[in-house]
Design a protein around this motif. Structure first.
Motif, PDB file in Angstrom:
ATOM      1  N   UNK A 415       0.900  -1.358  -0.044  1.00  0.00           N
ATOM      2  CA  UNK A 415      -0.066  -0.034  -0.232  1.00  0.00           C
ATOM      3  C   UNK A 415       1.065   1.283  -0.024  1.00  0.00           C
ATOM      4  N   UNK A 416       1.789   1.171   0.805  1.00  0.00           N
ATOM      5  CA  UNK A 416       2.961   2.510   1.128  1.00  0.00           C
ATOM      6  C   UNK A 416       3.333   2.729  -0.440  1.00  0.00           C
ATOM      7  N   UNK A 417       3.832   1.640  -0.974  1.00  0.00           N
ATOM      8  CA  UNK A 417       4.545   1.925  -2.160  1.00  0.00           C
ATOM      9  C   UNK A 417       3.716   2.273  -3.298  1.00  0.00           C
ATOM     10  N   UNK A 418       2.584   2.060  -3.468  1.00  0.00           N
ATOM     11  CA  UNK A 418       1.785   2.388  -4.378  1.00  0.00           C
ATOM     12  C   UNK A 418       0.927   3.603  -4.251  1.00  0.00           C
ATOM     13  N   UNK A 419       0.838   4.117  -2.798  1.00  0.00           N
ATOM     14  CA  UNK A 419       0.533   5.332  -2.610  1.00  0.00           C
ATOM     15  C   UNK A 419       1.507   6.501  -2.745  1.00  0.00           C
ATOM     16  N   UNK A 420       2.758   6.322  -2.673  1.00  0.00           N
ATOM     17  CA  UNK A 420       3.997   6.861  -2.784  1.00  0.00           C
ATOM     18  C   UNK A 420       4.055   7.216  -4.400  1.00  0.00           C
ATOM     19  N   UNK A 421       3.683   5.995  -5.257  1.00  0.00           N
ATOM     20  CA  UNK A 421       3.828   6.520  -6.592  1.00  0.00           C
ATOM     21  C   UNK A 421       2.467   7.012  -7.350  1.00  0.00           C
ATOM     22  N   UNK A 422       1.554   7.116  -6.422  1.00  0.00           N
ATOM     23  CA  UNK A 422       0.049   7.712  -7.070  1.00  0.00           C
ATOM     24  C   UNK A 422      -0.026   9.250  -7.084  1.00  0.00           C
ATOM     25  N   UNK A 423       0.960   9.731  -6.494  1.00  0.00           N
ATOM     26  CA  UNK A 423       0.930  11.318  -6.797  1.00  0.00           C
ATOM     27  C   UNK A 423      -0.216  12.089  -6.396  1.00  0.00           C
TER      28      UNK A 423
END
Length: 459
Positions: A415-423
């Protein structure tokens, strides 16, 4: 990270959590309908009976496919009549009722089953809402005699709510002469309201208006119009007609009570929501449970043109408050089809796209619990962050932890990884709030580290 808990794979971004974030006061008890009103299940049974032909035609149209499908409306009616054992007039009436009650939705040249058709056998409130939609459109479901002037017809349609109120308050039969007196008074009031006080002395504008007025408007056949209105209301099951009198049916009595209650809800709103801007109205509705909130949306929408209301709601959705963004699209669900073009256009805006795609999926018939399948993983993650921002702004830490369970990712690190990449522009604030709320020190530390890296632009 050994203590990473698995997250349940559920529908993303449910606004129920965000709404609970601001529900800090007790809601008033649900008002009770007048004594003697049948239970909703019984009313729904009556509505199902009234719309049985419409349902049969809608279901026939839903499965009519392939090269042999009818390519014109007259041909489709003939085939439906043959397949269902109905007369052409019954098919025509049933088709119109299916459209007006939301059993069928027209998209260009294609007829699609509406969501109410899918819920017809299992959801009594969906049935009742479908019948109320037909009740609201009674003047479209009942043909207007050709010899009546459109302006006169419009006046009577506008006056009908007063007639219905009298019938509802009387709680029994009302003689036609009493209805005629009330209708004549209301038509006279409507004409006076249209008159410009500056032209009351018979100035040039008044004389020009008189010379251009249709001849039929000068002598409106009010008794004929009343008869047409009563026949129209009877045709949709709102009232029954006897010798020289009219009586609301249980369905009609319930529908009039519901509409009067909606007006009272708006009038009693602490913020006077019906008169407020879209943003202030949504803030006022945020503290309500979904049912009363929808009633307020309807009252607010009824006081505005569709185009201006949709524009205001989308403008509120573009603001910084994520809670209002979600609530704006709840209100747009109440608008329904007339908002389709604007919502589809809004799907091109990154901040509105997930909400718009969910709206479109549900409008096209997807089950609300399955509508999230219309989103990509990136869009679902963006929506999760946006809803988390609403909770962080308006709610308590426990609600944010509960919202954590609605993420589509399987683990917190994912979740953290994808949240960071979401912008998402609120990513840092959401991660900081989540770190502060999480009881697991290791997870909280990892989330804080991610927030710092996003803030500083690090990896």
């Amino acid at each position: 990270m050994a203590r990473n808990s698995r997250l349940r794979l559920v529908r993303p971004g449910s606004l129920a959590t965000a709404r609970r974030a601001v529900t800090t006061r007790r809601t008033r008890p649900a008002p009770r309908p007048p004594e003697g009103t049948p239970a909703p299940a019984e009313l729904a049974g009556q509505a199902r009976t009234l719309l049985s032909d419409a349902v049969r035609i809608a279901r026939w149209a839903a499965v009519e496919r392939g090269p042999g499908a009818a390519r014109s409306l007259p041909e489709a009616r003939r085939r439906a009549a043959a397949a269902l054992g109905l007369t052409p007039d019954q098919v025509r009436t049933g088709w119109d009722r299916a459209r007006l009650s939301g059993l069928i939705e027209i998209h260009g040249d294609t007829a699609r089953p509406g969501w109410r058709l899918r819920a017809w056998d299992r959801d009594d409130m969906a049935v009742l809402r479908g019948w109320v939609a037909l009740f609201d459109a009674w003047s479209l479901a009942h043909p207007v005699p050709e010899h009546l002037a459109p302006a006169a017809v419009a006046e009577v349609v506008e006056a009908v709510p007063q007639l219905l109120s009298l019938l509802q308050l009387s709680a029994g039969p009302v003689h036609v002469p009493a209805l005629l007196d009330l209708l004549e008074q209301r038509v006279a009031e409507l004409r006076e309201e249209r008159c410009d006080p500056l032209d009351a002395e018979g100035g040039p504008a008044a004389r020009a208006a008189e010379s251009e007025a249709p001849a039929a408007d000068a002598d409106v056949p009010v008794p004929v119009l009343l008869d047409w209105a009563l026949q129209g209301l009877a045709s949709v099951g709102a009232l029954t007609l006897g010798p020289g009198q009219a009586t609301l049916t249980p369905l009609g009595n319930w529908a009039v009570w519901v509409k009067l209650e909606q007006i009272c809800v708006a009038a009693q709103s602490p913020a006077g929501n019906i008169e407020q801007s879209a943003e202030d109205m949504l803030r006022g509705c945020a503290r309500l449970t979904p049912g009363p909130a929808r009633a307020e949306y309807r009252a607010w929408l009824a006081a505005r043109t569709v185009s201006s209301a949709v524009g205001e709601l989308l403008a509120a959705a573009r603001g910084e408050d994520a809670l209002l963004r979600g609530l704006a699209f709840e209100a747009l669900r109440v608008v329904g089809g007339p908002a389709e073009a604007e919502v589809r256009a809004a799907a091109a805006e990154p901040s509105l796209r997930p909400y718009a795609l969910l709206w479109i999926a549900e409008y096209e018939g997807a089950d609300p619990e399955e509508a999230a399948e219309a989103l990509t993983r990136e869009e679902a993650t963006w929506l999760w962050v946006d809803t988390a921002a609403a909770v962080a702004d308006h709610g308590e830490p426990q609600l944010l932890l509960r919202h954590l369970e609605s993420a589509v990712q399987g683990t917190v690190p994912a979740l953290i990884e994808e949240v960071r990449a979401g912008g998402h522009p609120r990513t840092v604030q959401v991660l900081v709030a989540l770190a502060a709320a999480h009881p697991d020190p290791a997870l909280a530390k990892a989330v804080r580290r991610a927030a710092f890296q996003v803030h500083t632009g690090g990896v």
